[in-house]
Every structure is written in structure tokens, then in C-alpha cells.
Design a protein around this motif. Structure first.
Motif, mmCIF file in Angstrom:
data_model
loop_
_atom_site.group_PDB
_atom_site.id
_atom_site.type_symbol
_atom_site.label_atom_id
_atom_site.label_comp_id
_atom_site.label_asym_id
_atom_site.label_seq_id
_atom_site.Cartn_x
_atom_site.Cartn_y
_atom_site.Cartn_z
ATOM 1 N N ALA A 1 9.266 104.142 -46.510
ATOM 2 C CA ALA A 1 9.938 104.743 -47.668
ATOM 3 C C ALA A 1 9.858 103.852 -48.905
ATOM 4 N N GLU A 2 9.697 102.554 -48.702
ATOM 5 C CA GLU A 2 9.566 101.639 -49.846
ATOM 6 C C GLU A 2 8.220 101.799 -50.546
ATOM 7 N N VAL A 3 7.206 102.270 -49.834
ATOM 8 C CA VAL A 3 5.877 102.438 -50.447
ATOM 9 C C VAL A 3 5.502 103.905 -50.670
ATOM 10 N N LEU A 4 6.127 104.819 -49.927
ATOM 11 C CA LEU A 4 5.915 106.256 -50.116
ATOM 12 C C LEU A 4 7.274 106.909 -50.344
ATOM 13 N N PRO A 5 7.675 107.074 -51.579
ATOM 14 C CA PRO A 5 8.996 107.651 -51.864
ATOM 15 C C PRO A 5 9.177 109.046 -51.257
ATOM 16 N N GLU A 6 10.418 109.385 -50.994
ATOM 17 C CA GLU A 6 10.797 110.695 -50.441
ATOM 18 C C GLU A 6 10.163 111.814 -51.267
ATOM 19 N N GLY A 7 9.628 112.804 -50.596
ATOM 20 C CA GLY A 7 9.038 113.948 -51.267
ATOM 21 C C GLY A 7 7.580 113.767 -51.652
ATOM 22 N N GLU A 8 7.024 112.598 -51.459
ATOM 23 C CA GLU A 8 5.635 112.353 -51.836
ATOM 24 C C GLU A 8 4.655 112.815 -50.761
ATOM 25 N N ALA A 9 5.137 112.997 -49.536
ATOM 26 C CA ALA A 9 4.260 113.380 -48.431
ATOM 27 C C ALA A 9 4.616 114.763 -47.902
ATOM 28 N N HIS A 10 3.605 115.424 -47.367
ATOM 29 C CA HIS A 10 3.767 116.706 -46.686
ATOM 30 C C HIS A 10 3.669 116.422 -45.187
ATOM 31 N N TYR A 11 4.417 117.170 -44.392
ATOM 32 C CA TYR A 11 4.427 116.952 -42.946
ATOM 33 C C TYR A 11 3.627 118.045 -42.244
ATOM 34 N N VAL A 12 2.711 117.610 -41.378
ATOM 35 C CA VAL A 12 1.826 118.510 -40.639
ATOM 36 C C VAL A 12 1.741 117.992 -39.211
ATOM 37 N N LEU A 13 1.606 118.908 -38.240
ATOM 38 C CA LEU A 13 1.457 118.488 -36.846
ATOM 39 C C LEU A 13 0.264 117.539 -36.691
ATOM 40 N N HIS A 14 0.446 116.512 -35.893
ATOM 41 C CA HIS A 14 -0.580 115.491 -35.688
ATOM 42 C C HIS A 14 -1.913 116.108 -35.269
ATOM 43 N N GLU A 15 -1.886 117.010 -34.304
ATOM 44 C CA GLU A 15 -3.133 117.618 -33.812
ATOM 45 C C GLU A 15 -3.847 118.403 -34.904
ATOM 46 N N GLU A 16 -3.097 119.035 -35.818
ATOM 47 C CA GLU A 16 -3.729 119.758 -36.923
ATOM 48 C C GLU A 16 -4.433 118.789 -37.870
ATOM 49 N N LEU A 17 -3.800 117.644 -38.118
ATOM 50 C CA LEU A 17 -4.433 116.638 -38.984
ATOM 51 C C LEU A 17 -5.696 116.069 -38.342
ATOM 52 N N ILE A 18 -5.642 115.811 -37.042
ATOM 53 C CA ILE A 18 -6.810 115.294 -36.333
ATOM 54 C C ILE A 18 -7.942 116.326 -36.358
ATOM 55 N N HIS A 19 -7.582 117.583 -36.141
ATOM 56 C CA HIS A 19 -8.589 118.654 -36.194
ATOM 57 C C HIS A 19 -9.209 118.737 -37.597
ATOM 58 N N LYS A 20 -8.378 118.603 -38.615
ATOM 59 C CA LYS A 20 -8.876 118.637 -39.994
ATOM 60 C C LYS A 20 -9.858 117.484 -40.242
ATOM 61 N N LEU A 21 -9.532 116.279 -39.758
ATOM 62 C CA LEU A 21 -10.441 115.140 -39.913
ATOM 63 C C LEU A 21 -11.772 115.411 -39.218
ATOM 64 N N ASP A 22 -11.704 116.011 -38.043
ATOM 65 C CA ASP A 22 -12.930 116.336 -37.302
ATOM 66 C C ASP A 22 -13.803 117.286 -38.122
ATOM 67 N N GLU A 23 -13.182 118.320 -38.699
ATOM 68 C CA GLU A 23 -13.929 119.275 -39.530
ATOM 69 C C GLU A 23 -14.506 118.605 -40.772
ATOM 70 N N VAL A 24 -13.670 117.867 -41.475
ATOM 71 C CA VAL A 24 -14.073 117.237 -42.727
ATOM 72 C C VAL A 24 -15.207 116.243 -42.500
ATOM 73 N N SER A 25 -15.131 115.477 -41.430
ATOM 74 C CA SER A 25 -16.108 114.407 -41.189
ATOM 75 C C SER A 25 -17.514 114.930 -40.900
ATOM 76 N N ARG A 26 -17.652 116.205 -40.687
ATOM 77 C CA ARG A 26 -18.989 116.777 -40.472
ATOM 78 C C ARG A 26 -19.788 116.826 -41.769
ATOM 79 N N LEU A 27 -19.070 116.932 -42.893
ATOM 80 C CA LEU A 27 -19.738 117.011 -44.192
ATOM 81 C C LEU A 27 -19.382 115.870 -45.139
ATOM 82 N N TYR A 28 -18.194 115.300 -44.962
ATOM 83 C CA TYR A 28 -17.688 114.321 -45.924
ATOM 84 C C TYR A 28 -17.229 113.052 -45.212
ATOM 85 N N ARG A 29 -17.086 112.003 -45.968
ATOM 86 C CA ARG A 29 -16.691 110.698 -45.443
ATOM 87 C C ARG A 29 -15.179 110.620 -45.229
ATOM 88 N N VAL A 30 -14.793 110.058 -44.104
ATOM 89 C CA VAL A 30 -13.406 109.724 -43.795
ATOM 90 C C VAL A 30 -13.371 108.215 -43.566
#
Length: 184
Positions: A122-151
Motif C-alpha cells: 500500500a505504500e507503493v501502490l495507493p488504494e484504488g490504483e489496482a484492479h483485482y482479477v482472478l490469478h488464473e485469468e491473469l496467467i491465462h492473459k499472459l499466456d495469450e499476450v506472450s504469443r505476440l508481445y513481450r512480457v
């Protein structure tokens, strides 16, 4: 001179790379203390649709060619703060920040040190600055993105589950409203 060239070839081969004259960075491995330099070198090449992720120690080494993994020996919150500051200073990008939604159900009873982690984050990411998403959805998104773009994934010594911070980069000088106006 010949000894230096031979040594460079041996060290580079250990990382699975061959020397190139390409200006674009594409390392496959690194030493523990150069993650900051690699971030500094790569950030100008990263743009919208690229991701930077800061993870705990148990995060798996992914096999996708589009995902580059670095290791930062500093504390998790230090790495998050430095990445956030670098992105905030970059004139060409900004970041949508995501955290695992599982964090809402975490506690010290489940993972000792959880409340300390939350306080430091919270000292480096103030409240309201982040969106919350299920971990598996984020991992799936990284898998999709990494096929075309750099992660760019930066592992830290942190040993708490569901603590990753995901920075999805977006264009810093163009927005959805102007894009919609352009497309009318």
C-alpha cells in the motif's frame, strides 16, 4: 584480445545466446544484479500490449518465448516501487495495474506475514490504483499476450502466494476516447 573474445563466447553460450549486433535487447538469462539495467534498456522498446510482472519466488519459469524472466534480489515492494517509478517516468506508456483477487481472502492465518505485505504494498501502490482479477485469468492473459508481445517478468525473494503485481502497459499519449473519435 583473443582471450577476451573466447571468454565472451563462453559466457554468452552459457545463457543460450549468440552474440548479435541487434540494438533491441532480447536476453534469455541474467545475473541477479542487472535487472534494473535490463528494465532501463528494455522499457523504451516496450509499448501498449506489453506487460511487466513482479512475482513471488514460487512463480513458475514459463516456457513461452515471449516471456523473459529476470531475478531481483531486493524486497518485493522495492522492485514494485522501482518498476512503477520507471513506467510513470516513461513518456510513451502508462500502466493498468492488476492484483490477484484472491488477495481479498488472504490473511496472516493462511500465510504468515500477509498483513505486513499488504501494508508495504500500500505504500507503493495507493488504494484504488489496482484492479483485482482472478490469478488464473491473469496467467491465462499472459499466456495469450506472450504469443505476440513481450512480457517482462521479475521474480523476487518474496514467499507469499497471490502477491504478484501485473503492469499492463498502454499508450501514454493516446487514449480510448480519441481512438473512438478517430474511428467514427
Amino acid at each position: 584480445m583473443l582471450l577476451a573474445a573466447a571468454l565472451a563466447a563462453v559466457l554468452t553460450a552459457g545463457c543460450g545466446q549468440t552474440p548479435t549486433a541487434s540494438p533491441a535487447p532480447s536476453p534469455t538469462c541474467n545475473t541477479m544484479n542487472n535487472w534494473k539495467e535490463q528494465l532501463k534498456e528494455q522499457l523504451p522498446y516496450l509499448g501498449h500490449r506489453n506487460w511487466i510482472v513482479i512475482t513471488d519466488m514460487a512463480y513458475p519459469l514459463q516456457n513461452s518465448e515471449g516471456i523473459e524472466t529476470l531475478f531481483a534480489p531486493e524486497s518485493f515492494e522495492t522492485v514494485v516501487a522501482e518498476v512503477k517509478a520507471a513506467v510513470d517516468k516513461a513518456p510513451h506508456v502508462f500502466a493498468h495495474v492488476y492484483l490477484d483477487s484472491e488477495q481479498h481472502r488472504m490473511s496472516d492465518a493462511l500465510a504468515e506475514g500477509w498483513s505486513d505485505y499488504q501494508r508495504r504494498l500500500a505504500e507503493v501502490l495507493p488504494e484504488g490504483e489496482a484492479h483485482y482479477v482472478l490469478h488464473e485469468e491473469l496467467i491465462h492473459k499472459l499466456d495469450e499476450v506472450s504469443r505476440l508481445y513481450r512480457v517482462l517478468l521479475i521474480k523476487t525473494p518474496l514467499t507469499l502466494p497471490y502477491s504478484s503485481v501485473f503492469f499492463e502497459l498502454d499508450c501514454g499519449y493516446w487514449d480510448a476516447a480519441r481512438e473512438a473519435e478517430l474511428r467514427k
